[in-house]
Design a protein around this motif. Structure first.
Motif, mmCIF file in Angstrom:
data_model
loop_
_atom_site.group_PDB
_atom_site.id
_atom_site.type_symbol
_atom_site.label_atom_id
_atom_site.label_comp_id
_atom_site.label_asym_id
_atom_site.label_seq_id
_atom_site.Cartn_x
_atom_site.Cartn_y
_atom_site.Cartn_z
ATOM 1 N N ALA A 90 0.845 -1.185 0.034
ATOM 2 C CA ALA A 90 -0.213 0.026 -0.128
ATOM 3 C C ALA A 90 0.912 1.413 -0.068
ATOM 4 C CB ALA A 90 -0.849 -0.008 1.217
ATOM 5 N N ASP A 91 2.152 1.200 0.245
ATOM 6 C CA ASP A 91 2.863 2.293 0.329
ATOM 7 C C ASP A 91 3.648 2.628 -0.978
ATOM 8 O OD1 ASP A 91 4.823 4.062 1.324
ATOM 9 O OD2 ASP A 91 6.239 2.754 1.886
ATOM 10 N N ILE A 92 2.757 3.397 -1.764
ATOM 11 C CA ILE A 92 3.022 3.790 -3.055
ATOM 12 C C ILE A 92 4.211 4.240 -3.083
ATOM 13 C CG2 ILE A 92 2.188 5.012 -5.062
ATOM 14 C CD1 ILE A 92 -0.674 4.380 -4.071
ATOM 15 N N ASP A 93 4.597 5.607 -2.546
ATOM 16 C CA ASP A 93 5.790 6.269 -2.588
ATOM 17 C C ASP A 93 6.928 5.803 -1.913
ATOM 18 O OD1 ASP A 93 5.070 6.569 -0.057
ATOM 19 O OD2 ASP A 93 4.778 8.926 -0.370
ATOM 20 N N ILE A 119 1.957 5.054 5.665
ATOM 21 C CA ILE A 119 0.702 4.901 4.736
ATOM 22 C C ILE A 119 -0.186 6.101 5.100
ATOM 23 C CG2 ILE A 119 -1.202 3.450 4.589
ATOM 24 C CD1 ILE A 119 1.336 1.974 3.859
ATOM 25 N N ASP A 120 -0.367 6.704 4.030
ATOM 26 C CA ASP A 120 -1.460 7.989 4.292
ATOM 27 C C ASP A 120 -2.781 7.571 3.783
ATOM 28 O OD1 ASP A 120 -1.731 8.337 1.443
ATOM 29 O OD2 ASP A 120 -0.002 9.364 1.229
ATOM 30 N N ASP A 137 -4.679 8.340 1.375
ATOM 31 C CA ASP A 137 -4.841 8.235 -0.213
ATOM 32 C C ASP A 137 -4.334 6.969 -0.350
ATOM 33 O OD1 ASP A 137 -5.777 9.336 -2.966
ATOM 34 O OD2 ASP A 137 -3.552 9.072 -3.069
ATOM 35 N N GLU A 138 -3.028 6.485 0.036
ATOM 36 C CA GLU A 138 -2.570 5.174 -0.274
ATOM 37 C C GLU A 138 -3.642 4.054 0.242
ATOM 38 O OE1 GLU A 138 2.213 5.978 -0.355
ATOM 39 O OE2 GLU A 138 1.056 6.023 1.651
ATOM 40 N N ARG A 140 -6.704 3.614 -1.812
ATOM 41 C CA ARG A 140 -6.512 3.152 -3.296
ATOM 42 C C ARG A 140 -6.207 1.419 -2.968
ATOM 43 N NH1 ARG A 140 -3.402 6.676 -7.321
ATOM 44 N NH2 ARG A 140 -3.732 8.726 -6.548
ATOM 45 N N ALA A 165 -4.953 12.670 0.966
ATOM 46 C CA ALA A 165 -3.373 12.369 1.243
ATOM 47 C C ALA A 165 -2.605 13.087 2.362
ATOM 48 C CB ALA A 165 -2.971 12.789 -0.089
#
Length: 266
Positions: free
Chosen positions: A156-159, A164-165, A167-168, A171, A199
Protein backbone atom coordinates in the motif's frame (compact mmCIF):
# COMPACT_ATOMS: atom_id res chain seq x y z
CA UNK A 1 -7.77 9.20 16.35
CA UNK A 2 -11.17 7.96 17.46
CA UNK A 3 -12.01 4.41 16.36
CA UNK A 4 -15.46 2.93 16.95
CA UNK A 5 -16.71 -0.65 16.50
CA UNK A 6 -20.45 -0.47 15.97
CA UNK A 7 -23.22 -2.93 16.72
CA UNK A 8 -22.77 -6.27 14.94
CA UNK A 9 -26.28 -7.67 15.19
CA UNK A 10 -24.89 -11.18 14.66
CA UNK A 11 -21.89 -12.73 16.48
CA UNK A 12 -19.83 -13.08 13.32
CA UNK A 13 -20.16 -9.37 12.58
CA UNK A 14 -19.77 -8.26 16.19
CA UNK A 15 -16.43 -10.04 16.56
CA UNK A 16 -15.23 -8.94 13.11
CA UNK A 17 -15.96 -5.26 13.82
CA UNK A 18 -14.08 -5.37 17.12
CA UNK A 19 -11.12 -7.15 15.53
CA UNK A 20 -10.97 -4.61 12.70
CA UNK A 21 -11.17 -1.70 15.14
CA UNK A 22 -8.44 -3.18 17.33
CA UNK A 23 -6.22 -3.86 14.31
CA UNK A 24 -6.68 -0.27 13.13
CA UNK A 25 -5.83 1.09 16.58
CA UNK A 26 -2.71 -1.08 16.76
CA UNK A 27 -1.54 -0.01 13.31
CA UNK A 28 -1.80 3.74 13.96
CA UNK A 29 -0.41 3.91 17.49
CA UNK A 30 3.11 4.80 16.34
CA UNK A 31 1.98 7.96 14.55
CA UNK A 32 -1.17 9.00 16.41
CA UNK A 33 -0.67 11.28 19.42
CA UNK A 34 -3.60 9.57 21.08
CA UNK A 35 -6.01 6.79 20.14
CA UNK A 36 -9.49 6.35 21.60
CA UNK A 37 -10.97 2.90 20.91
CA UNK A 38 -14.68 2.43 21.60
CA UNK A 39 -16.24 -1.04 21.59
CA UNK A 40 -19.29 -2.66 23.17
CA UNK A 41 -21.46 -0.46 25.36
CA UNK A 42 -18.81 2.28 25.30
CA UNK A 43 -19.48 2.67 21.56
CA UNK A 44 -22.93 4.20 22.01
CA UNK A 45 -24.06 7.63 20.89
CA UNK A 46 -22.97 9.40 24.08
CA UNK A 47 -19.59 7.67 24.07
CA UNK A 48 -18.88 8.82 20.53
CA UNK A 49 -20.01 12.38 21.24
CA UNK A 50 -17.85 12.54 24.37
CA UNK A 51 -14.83 11.13 22.52
CA UNK A 52 -15.15 13.91 19.95
CA UNK A 53 -15.57 16.54 22.67
CA UNK A 54 -12.36 15.37 24.32
CA UNK A 55 -10.49 16.83 21.31
CA UNK A 56 -11.78 20.37 21.78
CA UNK A 57 -8.33 21.37 23.05
CA UNK A 58 -6.49 19.79 20.12
CA UNK A 59 -4.11 22.30 18.50
CA UNK A 60 -5.37 23.50 15.09
CA UNK A 61 -2.30 22.07 13.34
CA UNK A 62 -2.98 18.54 14.61
CA UNK A 63 -5.21 16.27 12.55
CA UNK A 64 -8.24 14.49 13.99
CA UNK A 65 -9.21 11.19 12.38
CA UNK A 66 -12.45 9.30 13.05
CA UNK A 67 -12.93 5.69 11.91
CA UNK A 68 -16.38 4.09 12.24
CA UNK A 69 -16.56 0.34 11.56
CA UNK A 70 -19.82 -1.59 11.44
CA UNK A 71 -23.30 -1.42 9.97
CA UNK A 72 -24.95 1.72 8.66
CA UNK A 73 -28.42 2.42 7.38
CA UNK A 74 -30.16 5.00 5.20
CA UNK A 75 -33.88 5.74 5.20
CA UNK A 76 -33.86 8.04 2.18
CA UNK A 77 -33.19 11.08 4.33
CA UNK A 78 -30.71 10.26 7.10
CA UNK A 79 -27.64 8.05 7.38
CA UNK A 80 -27.31 6.31 10.74
CA UNK A 81 -24.37 4.46 12.30
CA UNK A 82 -25.69 1.41 14.15
CA UNK A 83 -24.59 1.38 17.81
CA UNK A 84 -26.02 0.20 21.14
CA UNK A 85 -28.91 2.53 21.94
CA UNK A 86 -29.92 5.48 19.70
CA UNK A 87 -28.00 5.59 16.42
CA UNK A 88 -26.09 8.80 15.64
CA UNK A 89 -26.84 10.32 12.24
CA UNK A 90 -24.46 11.95 9.79
CA UNK A 91 -25.87 15.29 10.96
CA UNK A 92 -24.95 14.40 14.55
CA UNK A 93 -21.41 13.51 13.53
CA UNK A 94 -21.03 16.79 11.60
CA UNK A 95 -22.39 18.76 14.56
CA UNK A 96 -19.99 17.12 17.01
CA UNK A 97 -16.97 17.63 14.74
CA UNK A 98 -17.70 21.26 13.87
CA UNK A 99 -16.44 22.81 17.17
CA UNK A 100 -13.09 21.01 17.05
CA UNK A 101 -10.24 23.41 16.28
CA UNK A 102 -8.32 20.97 14.09
CA UNK A 103 -7.82 22.33 10.57
CA UNK A 104 -7.48 18.78 9.22
CA UNK A 105 -10.28 16.33 9.92
CA UNK A 106 -10.82 12.95 8.30
CA UNK A 107 -13.85 10.70 8.71
CA UNK A 108 -13.63 7.09 7.54
CA UNK A 109 -16.99 5.31 7.35
CA UNK A 110 -16.39 1.57 6.99
CA UNK A 111 -20.11 0.77 7.00
CA UNK A 112 -22.95 -0.12 4.70
CA UNK A 113 -24.92 2.81 3.22
CA UNK A 114 -22.09 5.16 4.23
CA UNK A 115 -22.04 6.97 0.89
CA UNK A 116 -25.21 8.74 2.02
CA UNK A 117 -23.21 10.53 4.74
CA UNK A 118 -20.48 11.98 2.51
CA UNK A 119 -22.26 15.15 1.39
CA UNK A 120 -23.36 15.88 4.94
CA UNK A 121 -19.91 15.43 6.45
CA UNK A 122 -17.59 16.91 3.83
CA UNK A 123 -16.39 20.43 4.58
CA UNK A 124 -13.57 22.80 3.72
CA UNK A 125 -11.32 21.35 6.42
CA UNK A 126 -12.81 17.85 6.48
CA UNK A 127 -12.24 14.94 4.10
CA UNK A 128 -14.42 11.84 4.02
CA UNK A 129 -13.89 8.22 2.98
CA UNK A 130 -16.91 5.91 2.66
CA UNK A 131 -17.25 2.21 1.95
CA UNK A 132 -20.14 2.72 -0.47
CA UNK A 133 -20.98 5.14 -3.24
CA UNK A 134 -24.42 6.00 -1.81
CA UNK A 135 -27.06 5.02 0.72
CA UNK A 136 -28.57 2.36 -1.52
CA UNK A 137 -25.58 0.03 -1.14
CA UNK A 138 -27.00 -1.36 2.08
CA UNK A 139 -25.41 -4.82 2.34
CA UNK A 140 -22.72 -5.54 4.93
CA UNK A 141 -19.34 -4.37 3.63
CA UNK A 142 -15.88 -5.92 3.57
CA UNK A 143 -14.25 -2.48 3.46
CA UNK A 144 -13.32 -2.50 7.17
CA UNK A 145 -11.33 -5.72 6.86
CA UNK A 146 -9.21 -4.36 4.03
CA UNK A 147 -8.86 -0.93 5.66
CA UNK A 148 -7.24 -2.48 8.74
CA UNK A 149 -4.99 -4.59 6.50
CA UNK A 150 -3.90 -1.60 4.38
CA UNK A 151 -2.35 0.16 7.37
CA UNK A 152 0.30 -2.56 7.74
CA UNK A 153 0.62 -3.56 4.09
CA UNK A 154 3.94 -2.70 2.40
CA UNK A 155 2.31 -2.84 -1.05
CA UNK A 156 0.00 0.00 0.00
CA UNK A 157 3.05 2.26 0.41
CA UNK A 158 3.00 3.68 -3.12
CA UNK A 159 5.77 6.26 -2.64
CA UNK A 160 7.92 3.82 -0.59
CA UNK A 161 8.45 6.21 2.32
CA UNK A 162 7.47 3.48 4.82
CA UNK A 163 4.38 5.43 5.82
CA UNK A 164 0.77 4.89 4.81
CA UNK A 165 -1.33 7.97 4.20
CA UNK A 166 -5.10 7.90 3.79
CA UNK A 167 -4.92 8.16 0.00
CA UNK A 168 -2.60 5.15 -0.22
CA UNK A 169 -4.81 3.18 2.14
CA UNK A 170 -7.92 4.09 0.15
CA UNK A 171 -6.36 3.03 -3.17
CA UNK A 172 -5.32 -0.31 -1.68
CA UNK A 173 -8.79 -0.92 -0.20
CA UNK A 174 -10.58 0.12 -3.38
CA UNK A 175 -8.64 -2.46 -5.40
CA UNK A 176 -8.92 -5.15 -2.71
CA UNK A 177 -12.70 -4.75 -2.45
CA UNK A 178 -13.13 -5.06 -6.22
CA UNK A 179 -10.88 -8.13 -6.30
CA UNK A 180 -12.81 -9.71 -3.41
CA UNK A 181 -16.07 -9.69 -5.35
CA UNK A 182 -14.38 -10.84 -8.55
CA UNK A 183 -12.76 -13.80 -6.77
CA UNK A 184 -16.06 -14.71 -5.13
CA UNK A 185 -17.82 -14.35 -8.51
CA UNK A 186 -20.38 -12.04 -6.97
CA UNK A 187 -21.77 -8.69 -8.12
CA UNK A 188 -20.07 -5.96 -6.09
CA UNK A 189 -22.45 -4.45 -3.55
CA UNK A 190 -20.03 -1.77 -2.37
CA UNK A 191 -18.01 0.85 -4.23
CA UNK A 192 -15.71 2.93 -1.99
CA UNK A 193 -15.52 6.69 -2.53
CA UNK A 194 -13.60 9.62 -1.10
CA UNK A 195 -14.06 13.39 -0.97
CA UNK A 196 -11.40 15.96 -0.13
CA UNK A 197 -7.61 15.87 0.07
CA UNK A 198 -7.17 12.59 1.92
CA UNK A 199 -3.44 12.43 1.11
CA UNK A 200 -2.84 15.04 3.84
CA UNK A 201 -3.39 12.42 6.54
CA UNK A 202 -0.48 10.15 7.51
CA UNK A 203 -1.93 7.18 9.36
CA UNK A 204 0.64 4.47 9.98
CA UNK A 205 4.18 3.26 9.52
CA UNK A 206 5.00 -0.14 8.06
CA UNK A 207 7.24 -2.48 10.00
CA UNK A 208 8.92 -4.24 7.11
CA UNK A 209 9.18 -7.75 5.74
CA UNK A 210 9.03 -9.45 9.14
CA UNK A 211 5.45 -8.35 9.68
CA UNK A 212 4.56 -9.36 6.13
CA UNK A 213 5.86 -12.88 6.64
CA UNK A 214 4.07 -13.14 9.99
CA UNK A 215 0.76 -12.12 8.43
CA UNK A 216 1.25 -14.62 5.60
CA UNK A 217 1.90 -17.38 8.14
CA UNK A 218 -1.22 -16.41 10.05
CA UNK A 219 -3.27 -16.51 6.84
CA UNK A 220 -1.93 -19.97 5.98
CA UNK A 221 -2.88 -21.23 9.42
CA UNK A 222 -6.36 -19.79 9.07
CA UNK A 223 -6.77 -21.51 5.68
CA UNK A 224 -6.05 -24.88 7.28
CA UNK A 225 -8.53 -24.12 10.06
CA UNK A 226 -11.21 -23.20 7.53
CA UNK A 227 -10.64 -26.35 5.49
CA UNK A 228 -10.97 -28.43 8.66
CA UNK A 229 -14.16 -26.60 9.65
CA UNK A 230 -15.67 -27.16 6.18
CA UNK A 231 -14.85 -30.87 6.29
CA UNK A 232 -16.34 -31.19 9.76
CA UNK A 233 -19.47 -29.35 8.70
CA UNK A 234 -19.95 -31.56 5.63
CA UNK A 235 -19.44 -34.71 7.69
CA UNK A 236 -22.13 -33.55 10.11
CA UNK A 237 -24.55 -32.32 7.45
CA UNK A 238 -27.37 -34.58 8.59
CA UNK A 239 -27.32 -33.04 12.07
CA UNK A 240 -28.05 -29.49 10.84
CA UNK A 241 -31.18 -27.89 9.47
CA UNK A 242 -30.76 -27.34 5.72
CA UNK A 243 -30.93 -23.53 5.92
CA UNK A 244 -28.43 -23.41 8.79
CA UNK A 245 -26.08 -25.80 7.00
CA UNK A 246 -25.91 -23.83 3.75
CA UNK A 247 -25.66 -20.46 5.53
CA UNK A 248 -22.68 -21.68 7.58
CA UNK A 249 -21.06 -23.32 4.56
CA UNK A 250 -21.38 -20.15 2.49
CA UNK A 251 -19.81 -18.07 5.26
CA UNK A 252 -16.85 -20.46 5.55
CA UNK A 253 -16.33 -20.63 1.77
CA UNK A 254 -16.37 -16.85 1.38
CA UNK A 255 -13.77 -16.42 4.11
CA UNK A 256 -11.68 -19.20 2.57
CA UNK A 257 -11.78 -17.42 -0.78
CA UNK A 258 -10.58 -14.19 0.80
CA UNK A 259 -7.76 -15.94 2.71
CA UNK A 260 -6.57 -17.79 -0.40
CA UNK A 261 -6.57 -14.54 -2.39
CA UNK A 262 -4.46 -12.94 0.31
CA UNK A 263 -1.99 -15.82 0.23
CA UNK A 264 -1.76 -15.65 -3.57
CA UNK A 265 -0.85 -11.97 -3.28
CA UNK A 266 1.79 -12.69 -0.63
Amino acid sequence: MVIVAGLGGEPVYASAFVEQAQATASAVEDLAAGVTLLVGEDAGRDGIRDAFAAHQETPPEDAVVVVLIGHGSYDGEHYRFNVPGPDPTADDLAEWLAPLPSERQLVVLATSASGAAVDVLKAERRAVIAATKDGNEANAVVFGRFWAAALTEPRADIDKDRRIDADEAFRFVDQAVARHYEDAQRIATEHPRSEGDIARFELATISGAGALVARAGSAAARREELLAEIDALRNAKGRHAEEEYFATLQELLLELSAVESELDER
